[in-house]
Design an enzyme around this catalytic site. Structure first.
Site, PDB file in Angstrom:
ATOM      1  N   CYS A  50      36.208  18.790  14.418  1.00 47.18           N
ATOM      2  CA  CYS A  50      35.521  19.999  14.877  1.00 47.18           C
ATOM      3  C   CYS A  50      36.372  20.817  15.838  1.00 47.18           C
ATOM      4  O   CYS A  50      37.065  20.255  16.683  1.00 47.18           O
ATOM      5  CB  CYS A  50      34.200  19.623  15.534  1.00 47.18           C
ATOM      6  SG  CYS A  50      33.128  18.705  14.409  1.00 47.18           S
ATOM      7  N   CYS A  85      33.677  22.042  10.801  1.00 43.72           N
ATOM      8  CA  CYS A  85      32.615  22.028  11.805  1.00 43.72           C
ATOM      9  C   CYS A  85      33.051  22.691  13.108  1.00 43.72           C
ATOM     10  O   CYS A  85      34.241  22.773  13.393  1.00 43.72           O
ATOM     11  CB  CYS A  85      32.157  20.590  12.069  1.00 43.72           C
ATOM     12  SG  CYS A  85      33.514  19.457  12.411  1.00 43.72           S
TER      13      CYS A  85
END
Ligand code: C8R
Length: 250
Positions: A74, A156
């Site tokens: 992420c 993400c």
């Protein structure tokens, strides 16, 4: 004798060509510890060997991808279209900030390689393979399509994409980025898409380009969009100065 020499020469050439991709595969793969490179090579070969090189669908690589799934990273995931060299020039030095598909095991092992099989042969060929657009289901194209899809599936947080200001259409619907990756960014995982427009000396487009409207419209509702024009030299500076914080690169 001439014929025999020709045949020997050809088969030696073929063996060397094959050795070549196989040895490249292993030497690149072995840089990643804790992976069974032999098992990965066998799964890789199974995708295209003994098949018509225009009839290898994306799904042929499912078993290979299942063996080494991409981990979500992420806020670091970097996508690109027509900016490969600039992007990798940066990511080679700033692994602390960004990861591309080519920084993963499969992406780095197969980067810049060409391969295909032939019906009735157990060999891997590196020459005489279909060109990218010669047929859709060719082994190289299917690999990048399948792996880009899987990489985008795990995107993400804040995601970055580097697009080129040196071409007519920075967001082109025929690119992998537009056709495969963007549609897979899901608002449940991806918070924001930060587009970096790479501005080189002869730039002809920037963040105002109309094609970027299509990009905004194809984003899942809930994903925030931003775009920033950044000179190539600024990107290189971020690469050469590790003291620049990731968030302050541009
Ligand atoms: N991606 C696509 N193609 C890739 C690739 C990759 O990671 N890695 C390599 N080496 N290639 P382009 P695009 C090769 O037209 O279509 C992912 C392929 O063989 O500039 O928008 C990546 O995650 C193919 O010939 O870009 C990235 O975000 C060209 O590079 C997009 O898809 C395609 O390069 C880029 O795909």
């Amino acid at each position: 004798t001439a014929l025999i020499i020709l045949i020997l020469g050809l088969s030696l050439g073929l063996t060397l060509g094959r050795r070549n991709i196989k040895s490249t595969f292993f030497s690149r793969c072995e840089k990643f510890k804790e992976h069974d490179c032999k098992k990965l090579w066998d799964l890789f070969e199974k995708a295209y060997v003994n098949k018509d090189p225009c009839n290898v669908p994306m799904e042929a690589y499912n078993p290979l991808l299942a063996e080494v799934p991409f981990k979500p990273q992420c806020n670091k995931m970097m996508f690109w279209s027509k900016t490969k060299d600039v992007v990798h020039g940066l990511t080679a030095k700033r692994k602390d900030c960004f990861v591309t598909l080519e920084d993963t095991l499969l992406g780095s092992v197969l980067d810049d390689l060409t391969w295909c099989g032939k019906e009735g042969s157990k060999d891997t060929f590196t020459a005489g393979c279909p060109e990218w657009s010669e047929c859709v289901n060719n082994p190289v194209r299917s690999f990048w399509n399948r792996s880009s899809a899987a990489f985008a599936d795990v995107a993400c947080g804040d995601v970055t994409a580097m697009l080129s200001g040196s071409i007519d259409t920075p967001f082109n619907s025929t690119s992998n980025f537009a056709s495969i990756e963007v549609p897979r960014f899901k608002a449940s995982r991806v918070k924001k898409l930060n587009v970096v427009m790479v501005i080189q000396k002869n730039a002809i487009s920037n963040c105002n380009h109309p094609s970027l409207k299509n990009l905004r419209q194809s984003l899942d509702t809930g994903i925030t969009y931003s775009c920033k024009d950044v000179s190539e030299s600024r990107i290189q500076e971020c690469g050469s100065k590790p003291e620049i914080a990731c968030g302050a690169c541009w």
